[in-house]
Design an enzyme around this catalytic site. Structure first.
Site, PDB file in Angstrom:
ATOM      1  N   ARG A   1       0.840  -1.205   0.000  1.00 18.42           N
ATOM      2  CA  ARG A   1       0.000   0.000   0.000  1.00 18.42           C
ATOM      3  C   ARG A   1       0.871   1.250   0.000  1.00 18.42           C
ATOM      4  O   ARG A   1       1.863   1.321   0.719  1.00 18.42           O
ATOM      5  CB  ARG A   1      -0.876   0.041   1.269  1.00 18.42           C
ATOM      6  CG  ARG A   1      -1.926  -0.996   1.326  1.00 18.42           C
ATOM      7  CD  ARG A   1      -3.045  -0.666   2.291  1.00 18.42           C
ATOM      8  NE  ARG A   1      -2.696   0.049   3.508  1.00 18.42           N
ATOM      9  CZ  ARG A   1      -3.592   0.526   4.370  1.00 18.42           C
ATOM     10  NH1 ARG A   1      -4.885   0.349   4.143  1.00 18.42           N
ATOM     11  NH2 ARG A   1      -3.226   1.149   5.454  1.00 18.42           N
TER      12      ARG A   1
ATOM     13  N   ASP B   1       5.240  -4.688   9.722  1.00 18.11           N
ATOM     14  CA  ASP B   1       6.317  -4.077  10.506  1.00 18.11           C
ATOM     15  C   ASP B   1       6.478  -4.776  11.848  1.00 18.11           C
ATOM     16  O   ASP B   1       7.595  -5.007  12.324  1.00 18.11           O
ATOM     17  CB  ASP B   1       6.035  -2.582  10.736  1.00 18.11           C
ATOM     18  CG  ASP B   1       6.317  -1.751   9.491  1.00 18.11           C
ATOM     19  OD1 ASP B   1       6.879  -2.303   8.532  1.00 18.11           O
ATOM     20  OD2 ASP B   1       5.974  -0.561   9.489  1.00 18.11           O
TER      21      ASP B   1
ATOM     22  N   ASP C   1       0.683  -1.752  12.078  1.00 19.40           N
ATOM     23  CA  ASP C   1       1.158  -2.298  10.801  1.00 19.40           C
ATOM     24  C   ASP C   1       1.653  -3.724  11.028  1.00 19.40           C
ATOM     25  O   ASP C   1       2.689  -3.936  11.653  1.00 19.40           O
ATOM     26  CB  ASP C   1       2.284  -1.413  10.247  1.00 19.40           C
ATOM     27  CG  ASP C   1       2.672  -1.852   8.844  1.00 19.40           C
ATOM     28  OD1 ASP C   1       3.017  -3.044   8.650  1.00 19.40           O
ATOM     29  OD2 ASP C   1       2.611  -1.021   7.921  1.00 19.40           O
TER      30      ASP C   1
ATOM     31  N   THR D   1      -1.824   7.221  -0.199  1.00 16.17           N
ATOM     32  CA  THR D   1      -3.145   6.949  -0.799  1.00 16.17           C
ATOM     33  C   THR D   1      -3.789   5.671  -0.266  1.00 16.17           C
ATOM     34  O   THR D   1      -4.989   5.462  -0.457  1.00 16.17           O
ATOM     35  CB  THR D   1      -3.020   6.798  -2.322  1.00 16.17           C
ATOM     36  OG1 THR D   1      -2.199   5.642  -2.583  1.00 16.17           O
ATOM     37  CG2 THR D   1      -2.389   8.027  -2.955  1.00 16.17           C
TER      38      THR D   1
END
Ligand code: PRP
Ligand code: URA
Length: 207
Positions: free
Chosen positions: A103, A202, A199, A107
């Site tokens: 991603r 991550d 995330d 955006t």
């Protein structure tokens, strides 16, 4: 939402809480991702085909069961890799296809950077593995790519989903079953799931 299956299990609720906790370290996050993934794979394969298998126990003949080898895993890189290892532990013969999507930070639109699928997608059931379903863009792109390459039976397994993404998927691909451990409240302005777990990639990879 008829095609969305939310799995309820105390072990799942326990491990998911550990994944959500910002204080869980990488080792802990990986361990509980594996537990959550295995519970979800158990549920998502409940209807899997089995063949009869005649064997000899030490005492007698027995008509048992053998799983029909007709599954393909498709982890969505990179976070989906976290679910592939637990899936492979259960079903080590399953073939694996890959799609890489990332991603855009601004955006939240996913960009595809890699794709390699087995040639017999049309003959097998495909299980897409991606822990997070936020806007639904990454999963929709994955399903589109799989259908373009011939896949006919597709199931997605996602750990945490947002209602916005589920609605989007349901409109676009109502034939696809989606198994989730949690349906959260909403997406924030950055299109992160709230309460979510941050995330996933991550946290799992320690980046
Ligand atoms: C995450 C996640 C999904 C996607 C979900 O991947 O693993 O693929 O976001 O978001 P969406 O539903 O809005 O498309 P990300 O793009 O962060 O890449 P990564 O797996 O490499 O961390
Ligand atoms: N991807 C993630 O890893 N987390 C989110 O909350 C949304 C997308």
């Amino acid at each position: 939402m008829p095609k969305v299956h939310q799995i309820n299990h105390p072990l799942l609720a326990h491990s998911l809480t550990i994944l959500r906790n910002r204080n869980s370290d990488t080792e802990c996050f990986r361990r509980h991702t594996a537990i959550v993934s295995q519970i979800m794979i158990m549920e998502a394969t409940r209807e899997i085909s089995i063949d009869e298998r005649l064997i000899q126990t030490p005492l007698t003949e027995h008509r048992g069961a053998e799983i029909h080898r007709s599954l393909i895993f498709v982890p969505v890189l990179r976070a989906g890799i976290s679910m592939l290892f637990p899936a492979r532990d259960f079903l080590p013969w399953a073939s694996v296809g890959f799609i890489g999507l990332e991603r855009d930070d601004n955006t939240a639109i996913a960009r595809e950077y890699y794709q390699k699928f087995p040639g017999d997608l049309d003959k097998k059931r495909v299980l897409v593995l991606d822990p997070m379903l936020a806007t639904g863009g990454s999963l929709a792109d994955t399903i589109t790519a799989l259908i373009d390459k011939g896949a006919r039976s597709i199931t997605a397994i996602c750990i945490v989903a947002a209602p916005e993404g589920l609605s989007y998927l349901q409109d676009k691909y109502p034939q696809v079953d989606i198994f989730v451990a949690a349906i959260d409240s909403h997406l924030n302005d950055q299109k992160y799931i709230v309460p979510g777990l941050g995330d996933f990639g991550d946290r799992y990879f320690g980046t």
